[in-house]
Structures are given as structure tokens and as C-alpha cells.
Write a protein that holds these residues in place. Structure first.
Motif, mmCIF file in Angstrom:
data_model
loop_
_atom_site.group_PDB
_atom_site.id
_atom_site.type_symbol
_atom_site.label_atom_id
_atom_site.label_comp_id
_atom_site.label_asym_id
_atom_site.label_seq_id
_atom_site.Cartn_x
_atom_site.Cartn_y
_atom_site.Cartn_z
ATOM 1 N N HIS A 23 -10.554 0.003 -13.613
ATOM 2 C CA HIS A 23 -9.762 -1.718 -14.355
ATOM 3 C C HIS A 23 -9.781 -1.415 -16.269
ATOM 4 O O HIS A 23 -11.069 -1.049 -16.977
ATOM 5 N N LEU A 39 -3.936 -2.843 -16.575
ATOM 6 C CA LEU A 39 -2.947 -4.067 -15.730
ATOM 7 C C LEU A 39 -2.643 -4.198 -16.733
ATOM 8 O O LEU A 39 -1.108 -5.352 -16.327
ATOM 9 N N LEU A 229 2.540 -0.237 -12.079
ATOM 10 C CA LEU A 229 0.976 -0.272 -12.648
ATOM 11 C C LEU A 229 0.832 0.695 -13.704
ATOM 12 O O LEU A 229 0.916 1.873 -12.947
#
Ligand SMILES: C[S@@+](CC[C@H](N)C(=O)[O-])C[C@H]1O[C@@H](n2cnc3c(N)ncnc32)[C@H](O)[C@@H]1O
Length: 281
Positions: A23, A39, A229
Motif C-alpha cells: 500500500h 488506494l 485501483l
């Protein structure tokens, strides 16, 4: 985000640089993890209520914890982040090679990303190391909101997993998962199967995702809608050159069996996912 002294920011920066990230998250002013996916622009597009005050929330398959921290940021009273940290324990098809397991294991690390991010953010999210298949209301209790992101694709049995999710949900389930785009022109439920050498399994079309949820005892609120995404720095760095397109190289995800065109699109534009909101029947 916590106010940080300059020395603490340097410490966080060096922790961030020492590991691989899934992430992309800002953990301190100017310190952004170079993840596979960014994200942050998606957080406002999946239909999460802006205010989750008082809610008990569960993030299933948390990885570095982006969604768990997002639920906390929205005021959730408690957030539990579930994960299977050891990739050996994921759903591998028979015949998967040790080399692929080690490559994916290297990227996953031993879950340090979550720990580093949790500390840096001063978060109270608790991580529970457990498979979605083992969710049990007697142990985990009940949740007002369960978030399930990019996990079903990696499961041999997504319907059983959704059934376990339903068993701990007293409110809403939000599923954001991989979508088979060409199959989505058909109105009836369909899915494609990968299951070749890596923990990538079913990619349903839109109707297929809704049917999986229904089969697990969840009632979709509406037809799944689409989100992209966006790639983070790690995925963009795998953008293949002409050599890869001509089949003379096998970099990044290509080494794990992706087609070249898929890799170009994914590393440049991101991955298309479907968002489903559902409630227990
Ligand atoms: C592709 S990542 C998705 C990360 C995050 N949920 C998101 O939406 O960005 C898949 C995650 O699912 C976890 N996972 C794999 N098998 C699992 C299982 N059986 N139960 C729970 N989590 C699992 C992996 O460890 C990994 O953290």
C-alpha cells in the motif's frame, strides 16, 4: 496523522525504506510508502460512510493495513485487521513452484509493513493473524462493517469465505474485488479460473460477484459498480519495455505468469475492480 519530531520522521523514513510495500500511504509528513497500489484516491469512491463513529469494523486481508487505517480515520470505535501473514498458508494451487512462493513471500515480508505503519500513525487497530475461513462469531464477535478488499481473487473457495464473513456481520459487508471485464458483457453469472502456479483463482463478472454473495447468504444492495485501483510506485516500476512485450524478458509480475498486455495496462492504468455492498440475509 500524529505530529512528529524531525528525528522520528527520519526514523520512520528509514523503516519505510527498509521493506517492500503493497500500500502507498503517507506515514509522516513527506514520508510516503512506495506501494504496489495507491488506494488513496479510491477511498472516497467505494461508498464507505464518511463517519463510522461508534462502529466495530473488520478489515479482512489487511496487508499493510491501508483500509483498516482508513476505517479508523473515519472514526470507527474499534478496527480489527485480519491477515494470513505467512504466504505459505495462502490458497496455492497444486503444482505451484517453490520459486514463486519465495518471490511472493519476499514481497509480503513478515507483515512488517503493517507494524511500521501502525506505529507511525499512532493507530489502535489490532491485527489478528487468522484466515477468513476461520472467522467465528464466538471468537471475533460481531462487526457493524466488514471490508474485504482484493481477497476473493486469491481464494480457492470465495463463497465459503463470504459465508464466514456473513457469520460475523451484523451490519454491512463491502467487497472490492477483481472483475473479469470481457465476461461482464454477459448478464448471467460467470467467472474465469486461473489457478495455475500462483494464488490467483476466480475472476467473476459483475453478476458473478453478486451471485457469490447471494450464495453465501448476503443480499446485494445494488449491482456491483466499478472502480480502478491506481498503481503505486512499485507497480509502475514494472512497466514493461518493448523487450518484455516481445517476450524476451520476464520482469516483475511477468515472472509470475501475467501476460504482457495485462502487465502494461495494470502498471500504467491500474486494476479494474468491482464494488459490492451487501447485508446478511
Ligand atoms: C491482494 S492483498 C489485498 C490487501 C488489501 N485488502 C487491499 O484491499 O488492498 C491480499 C491479502 O489477503 C491476505 N490473505 C490471503 N489469504 C487469506 C486468507 N485465507 N484469509 C485472510 N487473508 C488472506 C494476504 O495476506 C494479503 O494481505
Amino acid at each position: 496523522m500524529l505530529p512528529h519530531a524531525a528525528s522520528r520522521i527520519d526514523e520512520i523514513r528509514s523503516e519505510v525504506e527498509s521493506i517492500e510495500w503493497y500500500h502507498t500511504m503517507e506515514l509522516a509528513p513527506g514520508v510516503v510508502t512506495p506501494g504496489w497500489f495507491d488506494l488513496r484516491p479510491v477511498a472516497g469512491k467505494v461508498g464507505l460512510a464518511p463517519d463510522l463513529s461508534g462502529m466495530r469494523c473488520l478489515d479482512v486481508g489487511t496487508f499493510d493495513g491501508f483500509w483498516a487505517f482508513e476505517l479508523e480515520r473515519r472514526g470507527a470505535a474499534e478496527v480489527v485487521a485480519l491477515d494470513v501473514v505467512d504466504p505459505e498458508l495462502w490458497d496455492w494451487p497444486a503444482g505451484s513452484s517453490q520459486a514463486t512462493k519465495e518471490e511472493i513471500g519476499r514481497r509480503k515480508g513478515s507483515g512488517q509493513g503493517f507494524a511500521v505503519a501502525r506505529r507511525a500513525l499512532g493507530s489502535r487497530v489490532s491485527r489478528v493473524e487468522k484466515s477468513v475461513y476461520d472467522l467465528d462469531p464466538a471468537t471475533e464477535g460481531m462487526f457493524d462493517l466488514v471490508y474485504l478488499g482484493s481477497l476473493l481473487l486469491h481464494l480457492r473457495d470465495p463463497v465459503s469465505a463470504l459465508g464466514r464473513v456473513r457469520s460475523v456481520c451484523r451490519g454491512k459487508v463491502v467487497v472490492v474485488d477483481a472483475l473479469h471485464v470481457p465476461l461482464s458483457i454477459f448478464p448471467r453469472p460467470l467467472a474465469s479460473l486461473d489457478a495455475s502456479g500462483r494464488p490467483w483463482w476466480w475472476k467473476p463478472n459483475r453478476a458473478g460477484l453478486a451471485r457469490m454473495a447471494e450464495a453465501a447468504g448476503l443480499r446485494p444492495e445494488a449491482r456491483p459498480f466499478l472502480v480502478v485501483l491506481p498503481p503505486g510506485p512499485a507497480l509502475r516500476a514494472t512497466y514493461p519495455g518493448m523487450r518484455d512485450l516481445l517476450g524476451r524478458g520476464a520482469l516483475g509480475r511477468g515472472a509470475l505468469g501475467r501476460g504482457a498486455l495485462g502487465r502494461v495496462l495494470e502498471s500504467r492504468f491500474g486494476e479494474l475492480h468491482a464494488v459490492l455492498h451487501a447485508t446478511p440475509v
